[in-house]
Design an enzyme around this catalytic site. Structure first.
Site, PDB file in Angstrom:
ATOM      1  N   ASP A 140       0.839  -1.198   0.000  1.00 34.71           N
ATOM      2  CA  ASP A 140       0.000   0.000   0.000  1.00 34.71           C
ATOM      3  C   ASP A 140       0.881   1.257   0.000  1.00 34.71           C
ATOM      4  OD1 ASP A 140       0.901  -0.238   2.582  1.00 34.71           O
ATOM      5  OD2 ASP A 140      -1.075  -0.104   3.531  1.00 34.71           O
ATOM      6  N   SER A 141       2.226   1.050  -0.009  1.00 39.05           N
ATOM      7  CA  SER A 141       3.153   2.165  -0.240  1.00 39.05           C
ATOM      8  C   SER A 141       2.943   2.744  -1.638  1.00 39.05           C
ATOM      9  CB  SER A 141       4.604   1.709  -0.060  1.00 39.05           C
ATOM     10  OG  SER A 141       4.856   0.525  -0.788  1.00 39.05           O
ATOM     11  N   LYS A 177      -1.323  -9.451   2.704  1.00 42.13           N
ATOM     12  CA  LYS A 177      -0.568  -9.019   3.899  1.00 42.13           C
ATOM     13  C   LYS A 177      -1.451  -8.072   4.707  1.00 42.13           C
ATOM     14  CE  LYS A 177       3.213  -6.112   3.769  1.00 42.13           C
ATOM     15  NZ  LYS A 177       2.740  -4.952   4.530  1.00 42.13           N
ATOM     16  N   GLU A 208       9.006  -4.304  10.608  1.00 41.39           N
ATOM     17  CA  GLU A 208       9.457  -3.012  10.083  1.00 41.39           C
ATOM     18  C   GLU A 208      10.009  -2.120  11.188  1.00 41.39           C
ATOM     19  OE1 GLU A 208       6.706  -1.146   7.389  1.00 41.39           O
ATOM     20  OE2 GLU A 208       7.864   0.711   7.292  1.00 41.39           O
ATOM     21  N   GLU A 229      -1.546  -5.655   8.495  1.00 37.81           N
ATOM     22  CA  GLU A 229      -0.785  -5.080   9.610  1.00 37.81           C
ATOM     23  C   GLU A 229      -1.489  -5.370  10.937  1.00 37.81           C
ATOM     24  OE1 GLU A 229      -0.135  -0.899   8.957  1.00 37.81           O
ATOM     25  OE2 GLU A 229       0.821  -1.239   7.017  1.00 37.81           O
TER      26      GLU A 229
HETATM   27  O1  KIV Z   1       3.589  -1.152   1.687  1.00 31.38           O
HETATM   28  C1  KIV Z   1       4.762  -1.546   1.707  1.00 31.38           C
HETATM   29  O2  KIV Z   1       5.566  -1.267   0.808  1.00 31.38           O
HETATM   30  C2  KIV Z   1       5.197  -2.367   2.837  1.00 31.38           C
HETATM   31  C3  KIV Z   1       6.664  -2.655   2.971  1.00 31.38           C
HETATM   32  C4  KIV Z   1       7.379  -1.453   3.442  1.00 31.38           C
HETATM   33  C5  KIV Z   1       6.909  -3.829   3.820  1.00 31.38           C
HETATM   34  O3  KIV Z   1       4.408  -2.767   3.629  1.00 31.38           O
END
Ligand code: KIV
Length: 272
Positions: free
Chosen positions: A52-53, A121, A190, A123
C-alpha cells in the site's frame, strides 16, 4: 550473479519456509505496475509485494491511508500479469479489514479473485486476530506485519523506530508467536531494533522478513522506488540505494528535449 541455493521455478509460500530451513535469505521488493514487475521478476526476486506504499510512491500521498481496495486491485492485477516466478503478495489497504472479520474476508477474496494474487498481507497482531483467522480459514495465505505499521501512523504520530521499550518489545514477540500459531506463512518486521528482530526470527519457525530490522532475520524487503533512487525525499538509515534513477531519468529527458528542439530527432533512420 546468483547467491540462491536452490533454483525455484515458481516461488510458493512453502518455498519460503524451505528457504528459512535451508538458511537461504529471502529477497522481496515492492512493485505496482506491469513493466516494473516484469523487470523485478526477470531478476529472480523471491517475493513481489504490491504494497500500500503505492499510495506514497505512485500517487504522491503523504501516508498509506488514502489508497482504496479498487486502486490496490488495479496495481495488483497489472503486477500479476507480469510475473512468472515470484510469489505475489498484496497489502489489504487501510479500512478494508479493520471493522469486522467478514469484511476482511470479503476484501481478501477480491484481492485473490479479481487480481489473481497469491497471498495477502495485513498489519497488526492480537487486535486483528479474528479477521486473520477468518481469512486463513478460507484458505487464503496471510503474511503478517508488525513493528512500524504505517496504517496506524496517526495513533503513533511518528515513523520512528518501534519496540525500543521492554513492554512494546514483549508484545511484539507475543504477537509474532500468535501470528505463527494462527497460520501466517511469513511475517514482515518493520523498523525495530536488530537484536529484537533476530530474537523473533529465532523464536518463530515462519520466515521473518525485515525492513529496517537488521541482518539477523530470514529475508529483506525494500520499496522498489526507494532502492532505485526514484524517490529522493525519503532517506532512512536502513535504505540502500542501488541506482540514482531520478537523476538518470531527468538527464535522459533533458537530452530528448534538446534533440527535439534542435531538430536532431527524429533522424533519417527514425522515420518512414
Ligand atoms: O507497503 C509496503 O511497501 C510495505 C513494505 C514497506 C513492507 O508494507
Amino acid at each position: 550473479m546468483s547467491a540462491a541455493k536452490k533454483a525455484y521455478k515458481r516461488v510458493t509460500t512453502n518455498s519460503l519456509i524451505e528457504m528459512k530451513k535451508e538458511g537461504e535469505k529471502i529477497s522481496m521488493l515492492t512493485a505496482y505496475d506491469y513493466s516494473m514487475a516484469k523487470a523485478v521478476d526477470a531478476a529472480n526476486i523471491d517475493v513481489i509485494l504490491v504494497g500500500d506504499s503505492a499510495s506514497n510512491v505512485m500517487s504522491g500521498h503523504e501516508t498509506t491511508l488514502p489508497i482504496t481496495i479498487d486502486q490496490m486491485l488495479y496495481h495488483a492485477s497489472a503486477v500479476v500479469r507480469a510475473v512468472k516466478r515470484a510469489l505475489v503478495v498484496v497489502d489489504l489497504p487501510f479500512g478494508s479489514y479493520q471493522s469486522d472479520p467478514k469484511e476482511a474476508l470479503r476484501s481478501s477474496i477480491r484481492i485473490m479473485k479479481e487480481a489473481g494474487a497469491h497471498a495477502v498481507k495485513i498489519e497488526g497482531g492480537a487486535e486483528i486476530k479474528d479477521s486473520m483467522t477468518r481469512i486463513l480459514n478460507a484458505g487464503i495465505p496471510v503474511m503478517g506485519h508488525l513493528g512500524l505499521t504505517p496504517q496506524s501512523i496517526y495513533k503513533f504520530g511518528t515513523y520512528s523506530v518501534r519496540a525500543r521499550e521492554e513492554a512494546e518489545a514483549a508484545k511484539l514477540i507475543e504477537d509474532a508467536k500468535l501470528l505463527e500459531q494462527l497460520g501466517c506463512f511469513a511475517l514482515v518486521l518493520e523498523k525495530i531494533p536488530a537484536a529484537l528482530a533476530t530474537k523473533v526470527a529465532k523464536t518463530v519457525r515462519i520466515p521473518v522478513i525485515g525492513i529496517g530490522a537488521g541482518n539477523g532475520v530470514d529475508g529483506q524487503v525494500l520499496v522498489l522506488h526507494d532502492m532505485l533512487g526514484l524517490t529522493t525525499e525519503f532517506s532512512p538509515r536502513f535504505l540502500r540505494r542501488y541506482m540514482n534513477l531520478y537523476e538518470q531519468m531527468t538527464e535522459a529527458v533533458l537530452y530528448y528535449i534538446n534533440d527535439v528542439k534542435s531538430g536532431d530527432f527524429p533522424n533519417k533512420d527514425e522515420q518512414y
